[in-house]
Design a protein around this motif. Structure first.
Motif, PDB file in Angstrom:
ATOM      1  N   GLU A  25       0.836  -1.203   0.000  1.00 36.72           N
ATOM      2  CA  GLU A  25       0.000   0.000   0.000  1.00 36.72           C
ATOM      3  C   GLU A  25       0.872   1.255   0.000  1.00 36.72           C
ATOM      4  O   GLU A  25       0.583   2.245  -0.657  1.00 36.72           O
ATOM      5  N   LYS A  53       2.084   2.328  -3.371  1.00 32.54           N
ATOM      6  CA  LYS A  53       1.077   3.070  -4.141  1.00 32.54           C
ATOM      7  C   LYS A  53       0.995   4.520  -3.681  1.00 32.54           C
ATOM      8  O   LYS A  53       0.866   5.438  -4.478  1.00 32.54           O
ATOM      9  N   ILE A  54       1.060   4.694  -2.353  1.00 32.92           N
ATOM     10  CA  ILE A  54       0.970   6.055  -1.814  1.00 32.92           C
ATOM     11  C   ILE A  54       2.215   6.860  -2.218  1.00 32.92           C
ATOM     12  O   ILE A  54       2.120   8.011  -2.624  1.00 32.92           O
ATOM     13  N   VAL A  69       4.066   6.397  -4.817  1.00 30.30           N
ATOM     14  CA  VAL A  69       3.992   6.698  -6.246  1.00 30.30           C
ATOM     15  C   VAL A  69       3.108   7.919  -6.470  1.00 30.30           C
ATOM     16  O   VAL A  69       3.464   8.849  -7.190  1.00 30.30           O
ATOM     17  N   ALA A  70       1.942   7.916  -5.795  1.00 37.64           N
ATOM     18  CA  ALA A  70       1.018   9.042  -5.937  1.00 37.64           C
ATOM     19  C   ALA A  70       1.676  10.332  -5.456  1.00 37.64           C
ATOM     20  O   ALA A  70       1.448  11.395  -6.014  1.00 37.64           O
ATOM     21  N   PRO A 122       2.027  -1.970 -13.919  1.00 36.57           N
ATOM     22  CA  PRO A 122       1.589  -0.568 -13.813  1.00 36.57           C
ATOM     23  C   PRO A 122       2.742   0.390 -13.515  1.00 36.57           C
ATOM     24  O   PRO A 122       2.777   1.507 -14.039  1.00 36.57           O
ATOM     25  N   LEU A 123       3.711  -0.067 -12.695  1.00 37.94           N
ATOM     26  CA  LEU A 123       4.857   0.801 -12.380  1.00 37.94           C
ATOM     27  C   LEU A 123       5.738   0.992 -13.617  1.00 37.94           C
ATOM     28  O   LEU A 123       6.258   2.080 -13.866  1.00 37.94           O
ATOM     29  N   ALA A 145       4.147   3.293 -16.048  1.00 42.69           N
ATOM     30  CA  ALA A 145       4.232   4.694 -15.610  1.00 42.69           C
ATOM     31  C   ALA A 145       5.664   5.216 -15.657  1.00 42.69           C
ATOM     32  O   ALA A 145       5.948   6.298 -15.152  1.00 42.69           O
ATOM     33  N   LYS A 153      -5.578 -13.742   7.335  1.00 38.29           N
ATOM     34  CA  LYS A 153      -6.068 -12.362   7.327  1.00 38.29           C
ATOM     35  C   LYS A 153      -5.765 -11.693   5.992  1.00 38.29           C
ATOM     36  O   LYS A 153      -6.569 -10.933   5.472  1.00 38.29           O
ATOM     37  N   VAL A 199      -8.263 -13.898  11.295  1.00 41.99           N
ATOM     38  CA  VAL A 199      -7.729 -12.692  11.941  1.00 41.99           C
ATOM     39  C   VAL A 199      -6.233 -12.839  12.208  1.00 41.99           C
ATOM     40  O   VAL A 199      -5.598 -11.944  12.744  1.00 41.99           O
ATOM     41  N   ALA A 256      -5.182  -5.473 -10.081  1.00 46.28           N
ATOM     42  CA  ALA A 256      -5.328  -5.337  -8.636  1.00 46.28           C
ATOM     43  C   ALA A 256      -6.770  -5.558  -8.186  1.00 46.28           C
ATOM     44  O   ALA A 256      -7.026  -6.068  -7.091  1.00 46.28           O
ATOM     45  N   GLN A 257      -7.704  -5.182  -9.049  1.00 47.76           N
ATOM     46  CA  GLN A 257      -9.109  -5.324  -8.681  1.00 47.76           C
ATOM     47  C   GLN A 257      -9.510  -6.803  -8.628  1.00 47.76           C
ATOM     48  O   GLN A 257     -10.240  -7.230  -7.739  1.00 47.76           O
ATOM     49  N   ASP A 290      -8.068  -8.193  -5.427  1.00 44.76           N
ATOM     50  CA  ASP A 290      -8.885  -7.795  -4.287  1.00 44.76           C
ATOM     51  C   ASP A 290     -10.150  -8.643  -4.226  1.00 44.76           C
ATOM     52  O   ASP A 290     -10.542  -9.122  -3.156  1.00 44.76           O
ATOM     53  N   LYS A 335     -11.075 -11.380  -1.277  1.00 47.10           N
ATOM     54  CA  LYS A 335     -12.250 -11.164  -0.431  1.00 47.10           C
ATOM     55  C   LYS A 335     -13.183 -12.372  -0.494  1.00 47.10           C
ATOM     56  O   LYS A 335     -13.675 -12.844   0.528  1.00 47.10           O
ATOM     57  N   LYS A 378     -14.763  -9.215 -15.662  1.00 45.51           N
ATOM     58  CA  LYS A 378     -14.633  -7.760 -15.577  1.00 45.51           C
ATOM     59  C   LYS A 378     -13.210  -7.316 -15.937  1.00 45.51           C
ATOM     60  O   LYS A 378     -13.020  -6.343 -16.681  1.00 45.51           O
TER      61      LYS A 378
END
Lengths: 313, 421
Positions: free
Chosen positions: B71, B74-75, B77-78, B97-98, B101, B184, B244, B384-385, B388, B392, B417
């Motif tokens: 995570e 990603k932050i 990079v942004a 993606p990296l 970019a 988890k 958990v 990534a979607q 995820d 899940k 998708k």
């Protein structure tokens, strides 16, 4: 009346100027308002503007993106059960804090108000400890207490059963939401108690005495006299409850991450996960904008309810 | 007097100038918060050696656990604050993606060809004909086990799925947790699902076919794999806190001798040398191949294996040349050091030694026995979607919120998708 002459730049001399005149002077008003306004523009309006902009794109957070219009919003509102589940969970948390946490906190505050100052201070300190602890510490603490393998909760419950209790409180669908709500309430309880206690301390003794003379019992004194008197405090507490429930993120993020499935998902966690885990930055921004709308709407609604009720009272 | 002052000024300027010339501060980010043992220690050793060989270079390291680091990247990079050197993953869903970019510095593949990389290792980091990262580890999905606890429960290593589940009551009778993994974060459950699916259909290509929409995740082999995975959880094979329990928590349960088995990748070869665990545990830890499913087409030597962990240089950083120099240095030191400390299973050839731990010998044997390998795990083959969504859904599957059929439908919808994009 003192004669004041405007200075060359339009400002008035500050010496012996009545406040009223000063506040009627436009440059002065501007000078006082602009810093606050600038902070609001840069800290709120511009970021929200950016968020709206990105919510209309399919940006992943890295690289190029396309303009997708309102597609994100349409998907969130029509095809995203997780969003609705997360809002429902926020609603459950609001109901629990408003009705259960506050009732318990008020009852306890009323009891503490009757103790001697020393004991009252002692218990208030104890009950307030969770509120000063770091959220990370609290979540780790309860994660360990509720751990099915070595947690003290199951060990304790096993004393009363023939088979050892091995419930995974935070991992089992039936208990997960209740368990995280418990942790949140446990942490927020100290604040509610403090507010109610302080309010009860401001209660004039005459009010209770008058009620007693009029023949009111203890129950009636509380429900008919003290609670209506505390109405402004209660409404403030409820507004705070609603806002803090909406903002709830850290405890969920650290304990269950919204799982199992979506059962403990809260909107603030969900939008973070969409933006930074699933790399749907645009979609995450769409969620955050809708969330702002819901939060502002709900807060206004609550305030409105209390305004009318306050006027009636 | 004037002369002295001028001389002093010149001296100061020269010193400052010289200092400014050689001082390079490299920023390094990774997922190795434990620097006292394992790969974290190897990295620290390499960093010290690199600094000694390049005076004036300093390396500032920041480390997070796996998921937070992903995570954080990603932050960063942004925020345009990506460190100069990054330990990352070579999977298309994460790395591409990296690269697209233009954040990843291309490397000269010729310079690394002769450094003993295993077949396909460097290729796993090649995109559009260019090498972008160096693979660090060869990752195979195995089951670690504690020989002492197996003895206590009077059981032997299972060779079939059915035998594996039959161990559950025997461990439970002794108060031992049969198996743990990082539930988890869900990805280990997906690796296990991949493995079960292959044990049933005998074809690692099925996952790719389903992602490319020439097959479906709702096909019977995947539904059966989901059914078997759900049964692993409902039969009590895993600890009750599966969902958990994160990476560290599950690893600790195994290392502290509370759990008999640990489903994880070969990068955990360092379990046998981890000083945080007792000597008794370190002497007893070993691994076995993922069991076969009775009647299934998959063989025990078909290995869920991939080159995951890699390292790359930030192409937008001002220290990218020094970063590339660091990678050259690392590529030469990494395999020997990682193997010497038994900290990882390098993506480069290593020489087996007489004093290798039993665990290391077993893992080397599992690797060399492999007849077929999976390549990138299913969750990292798409975007990534999709990752995820499958993570899940698999969480919902193992706690029985959804049925295996519903799980397969959800995964299939996510694949459809992703394929549309």
């Amino acid at each position: 009346m003192a004669e004041t002459k405007p200075l060359s730049g339009g400002f008035v001399s500050l010496e012996r100027v009545p406040m009223k005149r000063l506040f009627n002077n436009r440059p002065v008003i501007a000078a006082l308002v602009v810093p606050g306004l600038l902070i609001m523009v840069f800290a709120m309006i511009i970021p929200i503007g950016f968020s709206v902009y990105y919510s209309l794109t399919n940006w992943s957070g890295i690289g190029d993106f396309q303009w997708v219009g309102f597609a994100n919003y349409v998907e969130i509102l029509t095809a995203d059960p997780t969003f609705w589940r997360s809002l429902a969970n926020v609603g459950i948390l609001i109901l629990v804090t408003v009705f259960l946490q506050n009732t318990a906190a008020f009852a306890l505050a009323a009891l503490l108000a009757r103790l001697t100052p020393r004991w009252s201070r002692f218990f208030r300190t104890i009950y307030f400890i969770p509120a000063v602890l770091s959220v990370v510490v609290i979540t780790a603490l309860w994660g360990n207490i509720m751990n099915p393998t070595f947690g003290i909760l199951n060990k304790f419950l096993s004393l009363f059963t023939t088979d050892p209790v091995t419930t995974s409180w935070l991992g089992k669908p039936a208990t997960a939401l209740g368990s995280v709500v418990w942790i949140i309430v446990w942490q927020g309880f100290g604040w509610a108690l403090l507010f109610f206690y302080s309010a009860l301390m401001t209660l004039p003794v005459e009010l209770e005495e008058a009620a007693k003379i009029d023949g009111a019992g203890r129950w009636m004194t509380y429900t008919r006299v003290i609670l209506p008197y505390l109405f402004p405090v209660i409404s403030a507490i409820i507004v705070i409850d609603v806002i803090s429930s909406l903002k709830q993120m850290e405890i969920i993020f650290l304990s269950t991450g919204g799982g199992p499935g979506d059962l403990t998902q809260f909107t603030a966690v969900y939008l973070y996960q969409k933006a930074f885990v699933a790399s749907q930055y645009g979609y995450g921004n769409g969620l955050s904008i809708l969330f702002v709308v819901v939060a502002v709407g709900l807060t206004l609604l609550v305030q409105r309810i209390f305004r009318t009720e306050g006027e009636l009272a | 007097m004037k002369k002295i002052v001028v001389a002093l000024c010149v001296a100061v300027l020269v010193t400052v100038g010289a200092g400014a010339q050689t001082k390079v501060s490299l920023k390094q980010g990774d997922n190795l918060p434990d620097r006292t043992s394992g790969m974290g220690l190897v990295f620290d050793t390499i960093n010290s050696e690199f600094k000694a060989a390049n005076p004036g270079v300093d390396i500032a390291v920041e480390s997070y656990p796996d998921q937070p680091w992903q995570e954080k990247v990603k932050i960063y990079v942004a925020a345009k604050q990506l460190p100069d050197i990054n330990k990352y993953w070579s999977f298309p869903g994460m790395f591409k993606p990296l690269i697209d970019a233009k954040l990843v510095q291309p490397l000269d593949k010729g310079a690394f060809d002769k450094l003993g990389y295993l077949p396909g290792a460097l290729e796993s980091n090649v995109y559009d004909g260019k090498l972008y990262g160096l693979p660090l580890t060869a990752d195979c999905w195995v089951i670690y086990y504690n020989k002492k606890l197996f003895k206590e429960a009077g059981v032997t290593v299972p060779t079939t799925y059915e035998e594996l589940l039959a161990l559950v009551p025997k461990f439970k009778a002794k108060g031992i947790i049969p198996a743990v993994t990082d539930g988890k974060d869900a990805w280990p459950l997906v690796e296990t699902f991949d493995n079960l699916a292959e044990r049933i259909n005998g074809n690692f290509g099925r996952v790719d076919a389903a992602l490319k929409r020439t097959a479906k995740f709702t096909d019977p082999d995947f539904v059966q794999a989901a059914t078997l995975l759900q049964k692993m959880a409902t039969s009590g094979l895993f600890a009750d806190d599966l969902m958990v329990s994160d990476y560290g928590a599950s690893r600790n349960l195994f290392g502290q001798g509370k759990a008999a088995m640990y489903l994880m990748g070969t990068w955990e070869v360092g379990l046998a040398t981890d000083a945080n665990f007792s000597q008794d545990f370190r002497d007893n830890v070993d691994a076995f191949k993922f069991p076969v499913v009775k009647g299934g087409k998959g063989k025990v030597d078909d290995l869920v294996a991939w080159y995951g962990g890699n390292i790359f240089v930030n192409a937008t950083g001002k220290n990218k040349d020094m970063g590339v120099k660091y990678l050259d240095f690392l590529a030469k030191r990494w395999p020997a050091l990682a193997w010497e400390k038994q900290a990882g299973y390098p993506a480069q050839k290593v020489v087996a030694r007489a004093n290798d731990t039993t665990l290391a010998k077993t893992l080397l044997a599992i690797g060399s026995d492999a007849k077929a390998t999976s390549g990138t795990p299913s969750l990292d083959r798409s975007d990534a979607q999709f990752k995820d969504s499958i993570q899940k859904a698999i969480g919902e599957l193992v706690v029985s919120i959804i049925t295996p059929e519903e799980f397969c439908k959800k995964v299939d919808a996510a694949a459809a998708k992703a394929a549309k994009k």
